[in-house]
Each structure stands twice: as C-alpha cells, then as structure tokens.
Design a protein around this motif. Structure first.
Motif, mmCIF file in Angstrom:
data_model
loop_
_atom_site.group_PDB
_atom_site.id
_atom_site.type_symbol
_atom_site.label_atom_id
_atom_site.label_comp_id
_atom_site.label_asym_id
_atom_site.label_seq_id
_atom_site.Cartn_x
_atom_site.Cartn_y
_atom_site.Cartn_z
ATOM 1 N N ASN A 31 53.380 7.087 28.075
ATOM 2 C CA ASN A 31 52.857 6.887 29.424
ATOM 3 C C ASN A 31 51.670 7.792 29.696
ATOM 4 O O ASN A 31 50.656 7.349 30.239
ATOM 5 N N SER A 32 51.764 9.052 29.324
ATOM 6 C CA SER A 32 50.669 9.986 29.615
ATOM 7 C C SER A 32 49.454 9.699 28.741
ATOM 8 O O SER A 32 48.322 9.724 29.233
ATOM 9 N N LYS A 33 49.666 9.414 27.467
ATOM 10 C CA LYS A 33 48.540 9.118 26.576
ATOM 11 C C LYS A 33 47.837 7.820 26.977
ATOM 12 O O LYS A 33 46.622 7.733 26.960
ATOM 13 N N CYS A 34 48.613 6.802 27.349
ATOM 14 C CA CYS A 34 48.025 5.520 27.747
ATOM 15 C C CYS A 34 47.323 5.629 29.101
ATOM 16 O O CYS A 34 46.334 4.938 29.336
ATOM 17 N N ALA A 35 47.804 6.499 29.966
ATOM 18 C CA ALA A 35 47.125 6.702 31.250
ATOM 19 C C ALA A 35 45.719 7.236 31.024
ATOM 20 O O ALA A 35 44.760 6.804 31.675
ATOM 21 N N VAL A 36 45.575 8.150 30.067
ATOM 22 C CA VAL A 36 44.250 8.680 29.733
ATOM 23 C C VAL A 36 43.417 7.594 29.061
ATOM 24 O O VAL A 36 42.254 7.379 29.417
ATOM 25 N N ARG A 37 44.015 6.909 28.101
ATOM 26 C CA ARG A 37 43.296 5.879 27.339
ATOM 27 C C ARG A 37 42.780 4.769 28.254
ATOM 28 O O ARG A 37 41.691 4.243 28.055
ATOM 29 N N CYS A 38 43.545 4.395 29.259
ATOM 30 C CA CYS A 38 43.205 3.266 30.127
ATOM 31 C C CYS A 38 42.571 3.689 31.454
ATOM 32 O O CYS A 38 42.380 2.851 32.339
ATOM 33 N N SER A 39 42.224 4.956 31.600
ATOM 34 C CA SER A 39 41.722 5.446 32.888
ATOM 35 C C SER A 39 40.424 4.772 33.331
ATOM 36 O O SER A 39 40.164 4.656 34.519
ATOM 37 N N LYS A 40 39.610 4.301 32.389
ATOM 38 C CA LYS A 40 38.350 3.648 32.752
ATOM 39 C C LYS A 40 38.357 2.141 32.483
ATOM 40 O O LYS A 40 37.323 1.502 32.548
ATOM 41 N N ALA A 41 39.517 1.592 32.196
ATOM 42 C CA ALA A 41 39.621 0.163 31.871
ATOM 43 C C ALA A 41 39.385 -0.690 33.109
ATOM 44 O O ALA A 41 39.757 -0.315 34.221
ATOM 45 N N GLY A 42 38.778 -1.851 32.911
ATOM 46 C CA GLY A 42 38.547 -2.777 34.014
ATOM 47 C C GLY A 42 39.835 -3.409 34.517
ATOM 48 O O GLY A 42 40.022 -3.587 35.710
ATOM 49 N N VAL A 43 40.736 -3.726 33.610
ATOM 50 C CA VAL A 43 42.027 -4.320 33.970
ATOM 51 C C VAL A 43 43.108 -3.339 33.499
ATOM 52 O O VAL A 43 43.643 -3.453 32.403
ATOM 53 N N LYS A 44 43.427 -2.363 34.356
ATOM 54 C CA LYS A 44 44.307 -1.266 33.959
ATOM 55 C C LYS A 44 45.717 -1.712 33.613
ATOM 56 O O LYS A 44 46.296 -1.213 32.654
ATOM 57 N N ASP A 45 46.284 -2.641 34.364
ATOM 58 C CA ASP A 45 47.667 -3.032 34.082
ATOM 59 C C ASP A 45 47.801 -3.667 32.705
ATOM 60 O O ASP A 45 48.747 -3.408 31.979
ATOM 61 N N ARG A 46 46.839 -4.471 32.304
ATOM 62 C CA ARG A 46 46.868 -5.082 30.973
ATOM 63 C C ARG A 46 46.662 -4.026 29.890
ATOM 64 O O ARG A 46 47.340 -4.017 28.869
ATOM 65 N N CYS A 47 45.721 -3.129 30.138
ATOM 66 C CA CYS A 47 45.465 -2.040 29.185
ATOM 67 C C CYS A 47 46.717 -1.194 28.990
ATOM 68 O O CYS A 47 47.104 -0.891 27.860
ATOM 69 N N LEU A 48 47.367 -0.808 30.085
ATOM 70 C CA LEU A 48 48.570 0.014 29.994
ATOM 71 C C LEU A 48 49.696 -0.716 29.274
ATOM 72 O O LEU A 48 50.444 -0.117 28.491
ATOM 73 N N LYS A 49 49.815 -2.010 29.496
ATOM 74 C CA LYS A 49 50.865 -2.803 28.845
ATOM 75 C C LYS A 49 50.684 -2.793 27.326
ATOM 76 O O LYS A 49 51.613 -2.461 26.582
ATOM 77 N N TYR A 50 49.487 -3.152 26.869
ATOM 78 C CA TYR A 50 49.258 -3.240 25.424
ATOM 79 C C TYR A 50 49.192 -1.869 24.768
ATOM 80 O O TYR A 50 49.650 -1.695 23.642
ATOM 81 N N CYS A 51 48.658 -0.894 25.469
ATOM 82 C CA CYS A 51 48.652 0.470 24.938
ATOM 83 C C CYS A 51 50.090 0.955 24.762
ATOM 84 O O CYS A 51 50.418 1.570 23.744
ATOM 85 N N GLY A 52 50.944 0.680 25.728
ATOM 86 C CA GLY A 52 52.347 1.086 25.633
ATOM 87 C C GLY A 52 53.061 0.431 24.465
ATOM 88 O O GLY A 52 53.830 1.076 23.753
ATOM 89 N N ILE A 53 52.799 -0.861 24.252
ATOM 90 C CA ILE A 53 53.401 -1.577 23.117
ATOM 91 C C ILE A 53 52.961 -0.946 21.809
ATOM 92 O O ILE A 53 53.773 -0.670 20.918
ATOM 93 N N CYS A 54 51.659 -0.691 21.693
ATOM 94 C CA CYS A 54 51.117 -0.111 20.460
ATOM 95 C C CYS A 54 51.623 1.307 20.247
ATOM 96 O O CYS A 54 51.961 1.685 19.121
ATOM 97 N N CYS A 55 51.698 2.091 21.304
ATOM 98 C CA CYS A 55 52.173 3.467 21.199
ATOM 99 C C CYS A 55 53.628 3.519 20.760
ATOM 100 O O CYS A 55 53.992 4.327 19.911
ATOM 101 N N GLU A 56 54.460 2.656 21.322
ATOM 102 C CA GLU A 56 55.870 2.640 20.948
ATOM 103 C C GLU A 56 56.046 2.302 19.470
ATOM 104 O O GLU A 56 56.901 2.854 18.795
ATOM 105 N N LYS A 57 55.225 1.394 18.947
ATOM 106 C CA LYS A 57 55.348 1.003 17.540
ATOM 107 C C LYS A 57 54.716 2.021 16.604
ATOM 108 O O LYS A 57 55.220 2.284 15.526
ATOM 109 N N CYS A 58 53.577 2.602 17.012
ATOM 110 C CA CYS A 58 52.815 3.483 16.122
ATOM 111 C C CYS A 58 53.079 4.966 16.349
ATOM 112 O O CYS A 58 52.720 5.790 15.508
ATOM 113 N N HIS A 59 53.629 5.315 17.486
ATOM 114 C CA HIS A 59 53.905 6.711 17.851
ATOM 115 C C HIS A 59 52.635 7.552 17.931
ATOM 116 O O HIS A 59 52.648 8.748 17.637
ATOM 117 N N CYS A 60 51.527 6.922 18.279
ATOM 118 C CA CYS A 60 50.292 7.654 18.500
ATOM 119 C C CYS A 60 49.330 6.795 19.318
ATOM 120 O O CYS A 60 49.471 5.577 19.367
#
Length: 88
Positions: A31-60
């Motif tokens: 959650n904290s890493k994706c919040a930083v990663r998506c802070s400037k995204a145009g569509v934040k909810d979509r960015c946070l969703k996919y970032c969270g999926i990727c983070c859970e699988k990759c652990h980074c």
C-alpha cells in the motif's frame, strides 16, 4: 497433562498472532509503495489496483513515480492478456 495442553495452546496463539502481523505488514508495504508509485497517475484507482496486484506477486515495487522497472524484474516482465506491461 493440563499444563502441557495450556502451554501448547499459548504457543499456538503466539505463533498465530505473529503470522497475522507478518501478513498485515506485507499489505502495508504494498500500500505504501504503490501510493508513492501512483501519486502522479492520471487514473489513481486503476494504478493502485494493478500496482497492488504486481506488488503482491513480485514482493517489490520500483522506486519513483515512473520508470526504474529494472529494479524489479518480476514487476517489469509481468504482462497482461494483450502482451503489454501490466504493472504501472
């Protein structure tokens, strides 16, 4: 016999609570890493969703808001059904 049962129950309770803390820490990390990663995204909810999926699988999650995907090859190489990059 009752003392042994009590000790086993306490040990199980302690181990169970420590496992719960570790699993909650993992989601907090994403959650904290994706919040930083998506802070400037145009569509934040979509960015946070996919970032969270990727983070859970990759652990980074790569640092910054864009690029730097070489820091996390799993995150970089994950593809969607159309063969394009899945992770923001």
């Amino acid at each position: 016999m009752k003392l042994v049962l009590l000790i086993c129950s306490l040990v199980a309770l302690i181990l169970g609570s420590s496992f719960f803390e570790v699993s909650m820490a993992g989601s907090g990390f994403c959650n904290s890493k994706c919040a930083v990663r998506c802070s400037k995204a145009g569509v934040k909810d979509r960015c946070l969703k996919y970032c969270g999926i990727c983070c859970e699988k990759c652990h980074c999650v790569p640092s910054g808001t864009f690029g730097h995907k070489d820091e996390c090859p799993c995150y970089r190489d994950m593809k969607n059904s159309k063969g394009k990059g899945k992770c923001p």
